[in-house]
Design a protein around this motif. Structure first.
Motif, short mmCIF file in Angstrom:
data_model
loop_
_atom_site.label_atom_id
_atom_site.label_comp_id
_atom_site.label_asym_id
_atom_site.label_seq_id
_atom_site.Cartn_x
_atom_site.Cartn_y
_atom_site.Cartn_z
N SER A 47 0.82 -1.21 0.00
CA SER A 47 0.00 0.00 0.00
C SER A 47 0.85 1.26 0.00
N TRP A 87 -0.50 4.18 -0.10
CA TRP A 87 -1.22 5.11 0.76
C TRP A 87 -0.74 5.00 2.21
N GLN A 91 -4.92 -3.67 -4.14
CA GLN A 91 -4.60 -2.32 -3.66
C GLN A 91 -5.39 -1.23 -4.39
N ALA A 92 -6.48 -1.60 -5.06
CA ALA A 92 -7.26 -0.60 -5.80
C ALA A 92 -7.79 0.49 -4.88
N VAL A 93 -8.29 0.11 -3.71
CA VAL A 93 -8.84 1.11 -2.77
C VAL A 93 -7.73 2.01 -2.26
N SER A 94 -6.60 1.41 -1.89
CA SER A 94 -5.46 2.19 -1.42
C SER A 94 -4.96 3.13 -2.51
N GLU A 154 -6.70 4.36 -4.94
CA GLU A 154 -7.70 5.42 -5.11
C GLU A 154 -7.53 6.51 -4.07
N GLN A 155 -7.15 6.13 -2.86
CA GLN A 155 -6.89 7.12 -1.81
C GLN A 155 -5.73 8.03 -2.20
N LEU A 181 -6.44 1.61 -10.70
CA LEU A 181 -7.68 1.22 -10.04
C LEU A 181 -8.26 -0.07 -10.63
#
Length: 270
Positions: A97, A99, A207-210, A212-213, A230
């Motif tokens: 990650s 992020w 890690q798409a959500v991370s 995106e952050q 993403l």
């Protein structure tokens, strides 16, 4: 870090800026239990050395599949001789990650780091170092002759390194690295691919959500690059319909070289 503090204050006192940049500045990546496991300690030391100064952290991020492949090649360049599957067995997709790493940097320096996508940077007119120089108010084109990027390994260089490393000492492996970087450059139109298409997609999905952050926080990139981070759009050069066909043939060749080297090498061999 005392020398960094002394250098930083001397440079600032002279009305100039100090750039501190190194791929292992916050430690080795660590791809299983923690992403950059030594980063908290190193960031604390670095922040202490630079306390009282205006610091602008910059973090260049890279799509997880490309980062994993690149770091494997980097370990081989540093002298390792392991097969990619052995390396990959130590990779936990849930740990990669950017992020989380950016938040450690933010906490250490009490300021949000500027995030920039590597894939966007290398497409700019003056490349990575040129863009960085522009951020410092310097001419984008350097007169030093320093190349914009480290020379990577393509299939040929990687095969030679994997076969030769068991027979070489540390000095020999370093000499081989310099030779391969100078004489066996990777093809820009045919990038090295070690992960299957499915494997690449799994790493991105994890890690798409991370990711995106990161972009929500202002990471610099264009829409195509963001979509590839993403998982909404494949990276064209890495995930063409022929990817797995080419990948299978190339992996088979690499594995053959690794096996030949391991079978033929015996302790005491010259």
């Amino acid at each position: 870090m005392a020398h960094i503090r002394a250098s930083a204050h001397a440079v600032i006192a002279a009305g100039r800026r100090l750039v501190i940049s190194d791929e292992t500045l916050i430690g080795q990546p660590g791809l299983r239990d923690s992403f950059y496991p030594d980063s908290l300690r190193r960031l604390e030391i670095l922040a202490g050395a630079l306390s009282g100064l205006a610091v602008r952290p910059l973090l260049v991020v890279r799509r997880q599949p490309d980062f994993v492949e690149s770091w494997y090649v980097q370990t081989v360049k540093q002298g390792a001789g392991w097969a990619f599957d052995d390396f990959l067995a130590g990779v936990d997709p849930d740990r990669l990650s950017w992020w989380d790493l950016s938040q450690r940097i933010a906490n250490a320096f009490a300021t949000t780091p500027q995030l920039v996508a590597y894939e966007w940077l290398i497409r700019q007119e003056y490349g990575l170092t040129g863009w960085f120089r522009q951020q410092l108010g310097l001419p984008a084109r350097s007169e030093t002759g320093v190349p914009d990027l480290n020379s990577g390994y393509g299939d040929g260089a990687l095969m030679v390194a994997l076969a030769a490393h068991p027979y070489l000492d540390a000095d020999g492996r370093a000499k081989l690295r310099r030779f391969l970087e100078r004489n066996v450059p990777p093809r820009a139109d045919d990038p090295l691919r070690l992960l299957s298409l499915d494997g690449r997609r799994r790493l991105v999905a994890a890690q798409a959500v991370s990711n995106e952050q990161c972009f929500a926080a202002g990471a610099v990139a264009d829409s195509d690059v963001i979509a590839s981070y993403l998982g909404h759009q494949p990276s064209a050069e890495a995930e063409s319909p022929l990817h797995d066909e080419c990948w299978s043939a190339r992996r088979a060749a690499l594995e053959t070289w690794s096996e030949v080297a391991s079978w033929s090498h015996r302790p005491g061999d010259d």
